[in-house]
Design a protein around this motif. Structure first.
Motif, short mmCIF file in Angstrom:
data_model
loop_
_atom_site.label_atom_id
_atom_site.label_comp_id
_atom_site.label_asym_id
_atom_site.label_seq_id
_atom_site.Cartn_x
_atom_site.Cartn_y
_atom_site.Cartn_z
N TRP A 130 0.83 -1.20 0.00
CA TRP A 130 0.00 0.00 0.00
C TRP A 130 0.87 1.25 0.00
N LEU A 131 1.95 1.23 0.79
CA LEU A 131 2.80 2.41 0.93
C LEU A 131 3.43 2.79 -0.41
N LYS A 132 3.83 1.79 -1.18
CA LYS A 132 4.42 2.08 -2.49
C LYS A 132 3.42 2.83 -3.36
N LEU A 133 2.20 2.33 -3.43
CA LEU A 133 1.19 3.00 -4.25
C LEU A 133 0.76 4.33 -3.65
N GLN A 134 0.74 4.43 -2.34
CA GLN A 134 0.39 5.70 -1.70
C GLN A 134 1.39 6.78 -2.06
N GLN A 135 2.65 6.42 -2.11
CA GLN A 135 3.68 7.39 -2.49
C GLN A 135 3.54 7.82 -3.95
N GLN A 136 2.91 6.96 -4.74
CA GLN A 136 2.66 7.28 -6.15
C GLN A 136 1.32 7.98 -6.35
N GLY A 137 0.56 8.15 -5.25
CA GLY A 137 -0.75 8.77 -5.35
C GLY A 137 -1.81 7.88 -5.96
N ARG A 138 -1.62 6.55 -5.83
CA ARG A 138 -2.52 5.60 -6.49
C ARG A 138 -3.26 4.71 -5.50
N ALA A 139 -3.23 5.03 -4.23
CA ALA A 139 -3.89 4.19 -3.22
C ALA A 139 -4.98 4.98 -2.52
N ALA A 140 -6.04 4.28 -2.14
CA ALA A 140 -7.08 4.87 -1.31
C ALA A 140 -6.57 4.97 0.13
N PRO A 141 -7.26 5.70 1.01
CA PRO A 141 -6.85 5.72 2.42
C PRO A 141 -6.75 4.31 2.99
N LEU A 142 -5.81 4.11 3.89
CA LEU A 142 -5.53 2.77 4.41
C LEU A 142 -6.76 2.11 5.01
N GLN A 143 -7.60 2.86 5.70
CA GLN A 143 -8.75 2.25 6.36
C GLN A 143 -9.79 1.73 5.37
N GLU A 455 0.25 -5.34 16.29
CA GLU A 455 0.94 -4.47 15.33
C GLU A 455 -0.05 -3.63 14.53
N ALA A 456 -1.21 -4.22 14.18
CA ALA A 456 -2.19 -3.47 13.39
C ALA A 456 -2.68 -2.23 14.14
N SER A 457 -2.77 -2.29 15.45
CA SER A 457 -3.20 -1.14 16.24
C SER A 457 -2.16 -0.03 16.19
N TRP A 458 -0.90 -0.40 16.32
CA TRP A 458 0.16 0.60 16.21
C TRP A 458 0.16 1.23 14.82
N LEU A 459 -0.03 0.40 13.80
CA LEU A 459 -0.08 0.92 12.43
C LEU A 459 -1.23 1.91 12.27
N ALA A 460 -2.39 1.60 12.86
CA ALA A 460 -3.53 2.49 12.75
C ALA A 460 -3.22 3.87 13.32
N ILE A 461 -2.52 3.92 14.45
CA ILE A 461 -2.22 5.21 15.08
C ILE A 461 -1.10 5.93 14.32
N TYR A 462 -0.03 5.21 13.96
CA TYR A 462 1.03 5.83 13.15
C TYR A 462 0.43 6.48 11.91
N ASN A 463 -0.32 5.69 11.17
CA ASN A 463 -0.86 6.17 9.89
C ASN A 463 -1.89 7.27 10.11
N GLY A 464 -2.77 7.09 11.10
CA GLY A 464 -3.81 8.08 11.34
C GLY A 464 -3.26 9.43 11.74
N LEU A 465 -2.12 9.42 12.42
CA LEU A 465 -1.51 10.68 12.86
C LEU A 465 -0.45 11.17 11.88
N GLY A 466 -0.38 10.54 10.71
CA GLY A 466 0.44 11.08 9.63
C GLY A 466 1.89 10.69 9.62
N LEU A 467 2.30 9.70 10.41
CA LEU A 467 3.69 9.27 10.39
C LEU A 467 3.89 8.30 9.22
N ARG A 468 4.75 8.65 8.29
CA ARG A 468 5.00 7.82 7.12
C ARG A 468 6.46 7.35 7.11
N PRO A 469 6.67 6.08 6.78
CA PRO A 469 8.05 5.58 6.65
C PRO A 469 8.78 6.28 5.50
#
Length: 515
Positions: A130-143, A455-469
């Motif tokens: 998902w992250l690869k496509l998100q960086q390309q602007g081709r993915a829907a929101p993670l949720q 791990e999915a819960s941590w991912l939800a908070i990281y992503n929801g608060l805008g932290l991107r790898p």
């Protein structure tokens, strides 16, 4: 026969009986006391064990904890309480997760589901794809790739199919319920299994002169209660664990300065949503919890930044329905007892510690505290090494939850109040800093022992608060972007179709009670 035991943690010797416990005395009722009584009665039903619970009507219970995490399903199942009976008795609704509003910035919202996002693609985890496509602007929101998040957004609910082979259909859920009604349900359960209920107020706690253990409780009317093991469910005051045994408290206010809450119940003005709502306000956040017969509301705030009157006005102004009781003020100190099991006393619930209501861990910590007691007291014979192990695991669990809660505040990007600026700029525990850095680097979800949140819960908070790898797994580039986009779109479409097929939450509740 008694043996002298030396604890490295307090460097004091005391005598501990090597004979089985024959009697347990629980001090305090409410959710914690009756959860303990019911579970102990069920677990030790074949043992020669007497259980007494003493509580006083003069001492109220906090009783505002109305949201849970999925583990409570296991507790009810262990006790043999049918879900339909539980829901009818407690006015419960279903909970797919928590919606966070205005936490990163005003006007933004995200959802923390009790579920994974997407499903593995070949041998690759979903998120880096998902992250690869998100960086390309081709993915829907993670949720959009999570069924429980999609159902929550649509106000729908369906129970997961345990036989489903599609990982998208696998998710967990929890409940919202009336905590006082749940305590009554558990009281009936416990008393039917031999637990003795004693109405009375403890006026004095006497210690054994040799061991320093709790020897007996004196009630105001002159009655005496003796037990081999005492369970402290007396709430924040910690009558046994702190006021008597002086175990010590670890204060976490430098990380979690919210220390007050004003709570009120209100009429429910619409169909109950299948999730908790947490809305960030000027000096903390507001909860909204939908039950069948009413709603629970509260404003958790830092008193250094807001006084009670303004907090109460902000809470009442934000209600969806008319209040049905007077607002209650609660004060607390985020932290934990240095030991939850000390000498012949085990602390549960608020007597053991309190982090804060965010992520609904209070009732869960009662449950896991009971589980540790049962795990390390299998034959009802106390063992000093097992007690130390139990304390170690309890500390780890509290610290992991503490870090998860701090994360919600630390990653905020609000600049509108002193409170949110402080939370963003404050130093954080090294354990949490390491997690954030690992995720920021390449999306790794670093985990420690005894994590309460997956791990999915941590991912939800990281992503929801805008932290991107900064980067994703290199082998994701082995997949063609167009092919990957097609796969993700099929996942999103399947999630949307399944969510649309689920009944409205209110319809599901009504049908459940008719069956």
């Amino acid at each position: 026969m008694a043996t002298s035991v030396r604890h490295a943690s307090d460097n004091k010797s005391y005598m501990m009986a090597a004979t089985p416990i024959k009697k347990i005395v629980i001090v305090g009722g409410g959710t914690a006391g009756w959860m303990a009584a019911a579970t102990l009665a069920q677990h030790y039903r074949r043992a020669e064990l007497q259980i007494q619970l003493v509580e006083s009507e003069q001492i109220g219970t906090v009783g505002v904890g109305e949201a849970t995490v999925p583990g409570i399903i296991n507790l009810n199942s262990y006790l043999g309480i049918r879900e339909r009976d539980f829901i009818a008795a407690t006015g419960a609704t279903f909970k797919l997760g928590i919606e966070f509003i205005d936490w990163r910035q005003r006007g933004e919202r995200f959802f923390h589901p009790f579920a994974d996002f997407g499903a593995p693609i070949g041998q690759l985890p979903f998120f880096p794809c998902w992250l690869k496509l998100q960086q390309q602007g081709r993915a829907a929101p993670l949720q959009d790739y999570c069924l429980s998040a999609a159902m929550a957004k649509a106000g729908r609910f369906a129970q997961p199919d345990e036989k489903a082979s599609n990982p998208l259909a696998l998710y967990s859920y929890a409940y919202h319920f009336d905590a006082s009604r749940y305590a009554r349900l558990l009281r009936d359960y416990a008393e039917a299994r031999g637990v003795e209920h004693i109405e009375g107020k403890v006026s004095e706690v006497k210690l054994h002169t040799g061991s320093g253990d709790i020897d007996q409780l004196l009630l105001e009317d002159g009655r005496q209660l003796r037990g081999d093991l005492y369970i402290d469910c007396s709430g924040f005051r910690g009558l046994l664990i702190e006021q008597t045994l002086h175990t010590g408290y670890e204060d976490w206010r430098h990380w979690l300065p919210v220390d007050s809450a004003v709570a009120v119940q209100s009429e429910r003005s619409s169909e109950p949503l299948p999730y908790t709502r947490a809305t960030a306000l000027d000096a903390g956040w507001r909860w909204q919890i939908p039950l069948q017969h009413r709603s629970g509301n509260g404003y958790v705030y830092a008193s250094d930044y807001l006084d009670r009157d303004r907090a109460q006005r902000a809470l009442l102004d934000g209600l969806d329905g008319e209040p049905v009781n007077e607002p209650r003020l609660l004060r607390f100190t985020a932290g934990m007892r240095k030991k939850f099991w000390h000498k012949n006393c085990v602390a549960l619930g608020l007597a053991s510690g309190f982090i804060e209501p965010l992520e609904s861990t209070s009732i869960s910590l009662i449950q896991t505290g009971i589980e540790k007691l049962l795990q390390f007291l299998p034959d009802l014979v106390p063992d000093p090494e097992k007690i130390e192990q139990a304390n170690h695991l309890n500390r780890q669990e509290y610290e992991r939850i503490r870090d998860f809660i701090i994360l919600h505040y630390k990653l905020n990007r609000r600049d509108d109040t002193d409170f949110w600026r402080r939370m963003r700029d404050m130093p954080i525990p090294d354990t949490l800093q390491a997690k954030i850095e690992a995720f920021r680097d390449d999306g790794r979800l670093l985990s420690y022992a005894n994590e309460s949140f997956r791990e999915a819960s941590w991912l939800a908070i990281y992503n929801g608060l805008g932290l991107r790898p900064q980067r994703y797994l290199a082998n994701v580039d082995n997949m063609d972007s167009d092919q990957l986009a097609q796969l993700l779109e099929r996942v999103r479409g399947a999630v949307a179709a399944a969510a649309a097929h689920a009944p409205r939450h209110g319809e599901f509740l009504a049908q459940l009670q008719m069956d």
